[in-house]
Design a protein around this motif. Structure first.
Motif, PDB file in Angstrom:
ATOM      1  N   ASP A 180      24.875 -32.965 -61.129  1.00  0.00           N
ATOM      2  CA  ASP A 180      24.583 -34.267 -61.722  1.00  0.00           C
ATOM      3  C   ASP A 180      25.345 -35.405 -61.041  1.00  0.00           C
ATOM      4  OD1 ASP A 180      27.088 -33.551 -62.547  1.00  0.00           O
ATOM      5  OD2 ASP A 180      26.873 -34.307 -64.584  1.00  0.00           O
ATOM      6  N   SER A 239      26.474 -38.325 -58.337  1.00  0.00           N
ATOM      7  CA  SER A 239      25.770 -39.300 -57.498  1.00  0.00           C
ATOM      8  C   SER A 239      25.872 -38.782 -56.064  1.00  0.00           C
ATOM      9  CB  SER A 239      26.434 -40.671 -57.600  1.00  0.00           C
ATOM     10  OG  SER A 239      26.466 -41.096 -58.938  1.00  0.00           O
ATOM     11  N   LEU A 240      24.788 -38.154 -55.610  1.00  0.00           N
ATOM     12  CA  LEU A 240      24.909 -37.358 -54.383  1.00  0.00           C
ATOM     13  C   LEU A 240      25.235 -38.178 -53.145  1.00  0.00           C
ATOM     14  CD1 LEU A 240      22.287 -34.504 -54.610  1.00  0.00           C
ATOM     15  CD2 LEU A 240      24.652 -34.584 -55.349  1.00  0.00           C
ATOM     16  N   ASP A 241      24.579 -39.331 -52.987  1.00  0.00           N
ATOM     17  CA  ASP A 241      24.851 -40.114 -51.777  1.00  0.00           C
ATOM     18  C   ASP A 241      26.301 -40.574 -51.734  1.00  0.00           C
ATOM     19  OD1 ASP A 241      22.313 -40.282 -50.272  1.00  0.00           O
ATOM     20  OD2 ASP A 241      21.587 -41.112 -52.150  1.00  0.00           O
ATOM     21  N   GLN A 242      26.838 -40.890 -52.909  1.00  0.00           N
ATOM     22  CA  GLN A 242      28.225 -41.320 -52.961  1.00  0.00           C
ATOM     23  C   GLN A 242      29.153 -40.117 -52.744  1.00  0.00           C
ATOM     24  OE1 GLN A 242      25.904 -42.850 -55.417  1.00  0.00           O
ATOM     25  NE2 GLN A 242      25.804 -44.082 -53.564  1.00  0.00           N
ATOM     26  N   TRP A 248      33.245 -34.308 -58.456  1.00  0.00           N
ATOM     27  CA  TRP A 248      32.133 -35.263 -58.396  1.00  0.00           C
ATOM     28  C   TRP A 248      31.102 -34.871 -59.444  1.00  0.00           C
ATOM     29  CZ3 TRP A 248      32.512 -39.215 -54.718  1.00  0.00           C
ATOM     30  CH2 TRP A 248      33.580 -39.063 -53.825  1.00  0.00           C
ATOM     31  N   THR A 259      21.750 -40.737 -60.268  1.00  0.00           N
ATOM     32  CA  THR A 259      22.762 -41.705 -60.663  1.00  0.00           C
ATOM     33  C   THR A 259      23.419 -42.284 -59.412  1.00  0.00           C
ATOM     34  OG1 THR A 259      24.413 -39.982 -60.782  1.00  0.00           O
ATOM     35  CG2 THR A 259      23.274 -40.532 -62.819  1.00  0.00           C
ATOM     36  N   THR A 260      24.018 -43.436 -59.592  1.00  0.00           N
ATOM     37  CA  THR A 260      24.725 -44.072 -58.485  1.00  0.00           C
ATOM     38  C   THR A 260      26.112 -44.452 -58.969  1.00  0.00           C
ATOM     39  OG1 THR A 260      22.667 -44.950 -57.611  1.00  0.00           O
ATOM     40  CG2 THR A 260      24.704 -45.996 -56.859  1.00  0.00           C
ATOM     41  N   ASP A 261      27.108 -44.023 -58.229  1.00  0.00           N
ATOM     42  CA  ASP A 261      28.475 -44.348 -58.623  1.00  0.00           C
ATOM     43  C   ASP A 261      28.839 -45.740 -58.100  1.00  0.00           C
ATOM     44  OD1 ASP A 261      31.133 -43.192 -59.682  1.00  0.00           O
ATOM     45  OD2 ASP A 261      31.643 -44.136 -57.777  1.00  0.00           O
ATOM     46  N   MET A 279      31.945 -46.148 -55.466  1.00  0.00           N
ATOM     47  CA  MET A 279      31.698 -45.651 -54.114  1.00  0.00           C
ATOM     48  C   MET A 279      30.585 -46.408 -53.398  1.00  0.00           C
ATOM     49  SD  MET A 279      33.786 -43.302 -53.078  1.00  0.00           S
ATOM     50  CE  MET A 279      32.966 -42.324 -51.827  1.00  0.00           C
ATOM     51  N   GLU A 293      18.820 -45.977 -50.291  1.00  0.00           N
ATOM     52  CA  GLU A 293      19.026 -44.544 -50.549  1.00  0.00           C
ATOM     53  C   GLU A 293      17.804 -43.935 -51.235  1.00  0.00           C
ATOM     54  OE1 GLU A 293      22.767 -44.434 -52.629  1.00  0.00           O
ATOM     55  OE2 GLU A 293      23.926 -44.500 -50.765  1.00  0.00           O
ATOM     56  N   ARG A 308      15.341 -43.455 -48.549  1.00  0.00           N
ATOM     57  CA  ARG A 308      15.713 -42.316 -47.717  1.00  0.00           C
ATOM     58  C   ARG A 308      15.332 -40.988 -48.382  1.00  0.00           C
ATOM     59  NH1 ARG A 308      21.788 -42.286 -45.981  1.00  0.00           N
ATOM     60  NH2 ARG A 308      22.171 -41.689 -48.131  1.00  0.00           N
TER      61      ARG A 308
END
Lengths: 494, 313
Positions: free
Chosen positions: A288, A290-293, A441, B14-16, B19, B233, B236
């Motif tokens: 779960d 935030s994979l790109d981060q 993460w 989700t987006t952190d 970061m 993103e 992508r």
């Protein structure tokens, strides 16, 4: 199933674009500042540079070009004697100085470092191989911040240790590594001086130049002679400092192997000791997250400073369900990683610090392949013909018993493993002799707290990668904490 | 016709925030010099959607904008300046722009669907689109129904996007999320995924047929590096899953050449060189164009020229 409404429209926008051959390459952007480097440097003892009694010198080279930068004195036992004696003589007066006066010196050093930060960053990059982007934006900033911070503590020690009336320890022997040369010097002398101690500092033999520049700064700010002495040299010099009877406290950052030797030395003589040693830190990524981060966290975790970081996230534990996607994203991210001239402002990954270190990293890369793990290498073009270079890489299909999953490699080599449940992740994460740091993460706050309680690591990151304070480890990663109020404790007697 | 195939229960990404902002910030630390800078400035000019969206817009203003769009630089230096990608106007002014841009490579983009609020009945929003396309618009910049999105009616938002794309016919569709109103990166990411999936529901997408766009320019904040990065993103991930290249258009608040170059760095390092084309990336801007020209002149002559040396649009 195309059911678009047919409307007569101009034709010039309708055709589908072909992939362009457009190739936008960044032009070279070298940092052009010229830094003066002397041919030969002496030892900094009692406020001035002097030739070593040992009469021995060694060369320090630029790892990106193999060019010799300078000759540096190799301190022998007699030199260590002199430096410790200077520090011992200076200590009572330094400790009696009004705390606000001690603070003023530290503030002055910090300000002077800021003023000369561009020069220091360039020198750091030349001597250590790290990208100028890092020495400029990270190392130099943190160096100055640390000194400013501990300057602030100098007159507030009674509040840091309420009711305990802290006293200085005495002469501190401080041995620092080559991966963050100037920053580590600041981590060591900042709290020591604030607490009224004096220091004998030994920078690493492959990257001594910024510490010697720091000595020049200490002269510029009129720091009383003997308060900080800087001795260059190799392992024998460090051992002589640690064994010296008048050194009351030893602080060491470096390998676990050397840390164990120092632990014996200090145990015999009843010296205070703090050790900040190696690590094989797990970066744990849940499905779960935030994979790109998280991928950015992996990249800065293992490729920052070519992976030559004690708290590097060198083991990647990925939940099985997202393993393939994370690997794909990591491989994609590799395409924009720029490896090359450390003085180019667009370089992300520079040169390995020394040929010995490069050999060690290459050994582990070969072992990883021989053990049956799959290697994925960064698709950078040709590396420079001279210098010590290693293509960043990661291994998938790594087993916990593989050497690349157990030993600290201290290079841009990542071992990727999978897990299915949080319990399994925890078991894998703690299955190491080290315990310096760990990353978690996940989007789930409760899971972060749960794992943070159970991970054997001195520093735990949540959805972030950074070296926080207090900084230090468990198990074979050492003991004692640096940074923050905790960082004062090893430098006071209560 | 498969409307509403978009599944609101699909994997939410989700987006952190910490970061993503750190990464976006890192993109501004690249040092773009000499040839790379000149190439970037020309590329950015070719990517501009030269925009005017004022209530007081006149046919005269549109004509002048179109002339500027075709040949942005009128000075004496031989700078090899390309035309911009498109002019972007309100639907009522599309015919004027079509006439003024005849025989040029510059496209006509029209905002539609009750721009900027989208607070109109769906049939009126669709009619808005159809009229603009009938009048000759090559590209439609639609707004999503933020009210529906924020109240959780995601299927409704998706259906409306699908229908809008159908109404576009062959025109290129740019879907404005209005990130300033969506507020969180998670919302921006979700809206991006939703918009792309809903557009694909209207029929297969060729590379560059569909763009997602940050803002109308009427809400603050407009485009930011971090919100654009979230959308890149999403693009992508869609590309990795389908092989289709969705376009991106940051708009609102990009005024300096320096900022534009930061965006190009982010584009290159997030999606790769294949996206470095006006067919896949646009800047929604007006004042940006003259700053790009000014920097191009500076690269050629070594000094800056005064603002009045460049014609206003």
């Amino acid at each position: 199933m195309n059911t678009r409404i047919e409307i007569d429209a101009p034709q010039d926008s309708g055709e589908s674009p072909e992939t362009t051959d457009y190739n936008w390459e960044y032009s070279p952007a070298p940092e052009r500042m010229q830094v003066d480097i002397k041919d030969r440097y002496g030892l900094f003892i009692n406020g001035s540079f002097r030739s070593p009694v040992s009469k021995k010198y060694f060369k320090t080279v630029n790892p990106a070009t193999e060019e010799v930068l300078a000759e540096v004195a190799q301190a022998g036992a007699k030199d260590v004697d002199k430096a410790v004696e200077a520090a011992r003589a200076a200590q009572p007066k330094w400790a009696r100085l009004k705390p606000t006066e001690r603070a003023k010196y530290l503030f002055r050093i910090a300000r002077r470092i800021q003023e000369r930060s561009r020069e220091l960053a360039v020198l750091e990059t030349m001597d250590s191989g790290k990208p100028i982007k890092e020495s400029r934006d990270v190392d130099l900033n943190i160096t100055a911040q640390y000194l400013f911070y501990y300057a602030g503590w100098a007159d507030k020690l009674d509040y840091a240790f309420a009711g305990a009336r802290p006293k200085p320890v005495g002469v501190c022997g401080q041995i620092i590594p080559w991966n963050f040369p100037l920053m580590m010097a600041a981590w060591k002398i900042g709290p020591a001086l604030a607490c009224g101690n004096t220091c004998v500092l030994k920078p690493a033999e492959t990257s001594p130049l910024t510490a010697l520049r720091l000595a020049e700064i200490l002269q510029e700010v009129d720091l009383p002679p003997g308060v900080v002495n800087i001795l260059t040299g190799a392992g024998a010099t460090g051992q002589a400092i640690a064994e010296h009877p008048n050194v009351k406290k030893v602080a060491f950052t470096g390998s676990t192997q050397v840390g164990k030797i120092l632990a014996k030395v200090c145990a015999k003589k009843g010296k205070h000791l703090t050790l900040e040693l190696g690590g094989k830190s797990p970066n744990i990524i849940f499905e779960d997250a935030s994979l790109d981060q998280a991928v950015e966290g992996i990249v800065s975790g293992i490729y920052f400073n070519q992976g030559q970081v004690c708290c590097a996230g060198s083991r990647l534990l990925v939940q099985e369900s997202i393993h393939d996607e994370v690997v794909k994203k990591l491989a994609h991210r590799f395409e924009s990683l720029r490896v090359g001239d450390p003085l180019d402002k667009n370089t992300d990954v520079g040169a390995i610090n020394s040929p010995e270190q490069l050999k060690k990293i290459e050994h582990y890369i070969n072992v990883g392949a021989a053990e049956g793990a799959d290697m994925h290498s960064c698709p950078v073009g040709d590396l420079p013909p001279k210098g010590y270079w290693c293509r960043p890489c990661f291994f998938t299909d790594v087993q916990p018993s593989h050497q690349i999953a157990r030993d600290e490699i201290f290079g841009p080599v990542l071992a990727v493993m999978t897990f299915r449940t949080p319990k399994e992740a925890l078991e894998l994460a703690n299955n190491t002799p080290y315990g310096l740091s760990a990353g978690v993460w996940t989007d789930k706050g409760a899971r972060i707290f749960e794992l943070a309680k159970k991970l054997d690591a001195g520093v735990i990151w949540c959805n972030l990668f950074d070296a926080f304070s207090p900084f230090g480890g468990f198990k074979e990663s050492g003991f004692g904490r640096e940074g923050g109020r905790h960082g004062l404790r090893p430098y006071v007697a209560l | 016709m498969a409307i509403g195939r978009y599944n609101v229960r699909m994997d939410r990404r989700t987006t952190d925030a910490v970061m993503i902002e750190q990464r976006a910030q890192a993109m501004t630390r690249r040092s773009i010099k000499t040839e790379a800078k000149q190439a970037a400035l020309r590329l950015a000019i070719a990517m501009v959607d030269l925009t005017t969206l004022e209530g007081k817009d006149s046919p005269q203003k549109i004509k002048s904008l179109c002339r500027k769009a075709i040949s942005p630089y009128e000075g004496s230096l031989d700078l090899d300046v390309p035309s911009v990608a498109a002019v972007c106007v309100y639907p009522s002014l599309v015919p004027v722009a079509i006439e003024a841009l005849a025989n040029s490579t510059v496209c006509v983009a029209s905002v539609a669907t009750g721009f900027p609020s989208g607070q109109y009945p769906l049939d009126i929003r669709l009619a808005d689109v159809q009229q603009a396309v009938l009048d000759g618009a090559d590209e439609i910049d639609m707004v999503i129904n933020r009210g529906a999105f924020l109240s959780g009616k995601h299927e409704q938002v998706a259906t409306e996007i699908t229908q809008t794309r159908l109404a576009c016919g062959p025109a290129r569709l740019k879907i404005i999320l209005e990130t300033g109103e969506l507020e969180t990166y998670d919302n921006i990411r979700h809206a991006s995924d939703l918009a792309i999936a809903a557009a694909a529901d209207a029929g297969s997408i060729e590379n560059g047929d569909v763009f997602i766009k940050t803002s109308t320019g009427k809400v603050s904040p407009g485009a930011t590096m971090a919100s654009t990065l979230v959308m890149l993103e999403a693009i992508r991930d869609h590309y990795h899953a389908t092989g289709v290249r969705i376009g991106m258009k940051p708009a609102g608040g990009i005024r300096s050449a320096k900022t534009a170059i930061h965006y190009l760095v982010m584009l290159k390092e997030t999606l790769g060189d294949a996206w470095l084309t006006p067919e896949l990336f646009r800047f929604g801007a007006s004042t940006l164009l003259n700053d790009l020209l000014r920097q191009l002149v500076k690269q050629a002559t070594g000094h800056y020229t005064a603002g009045w040396d460049f014609s206003i649009a």
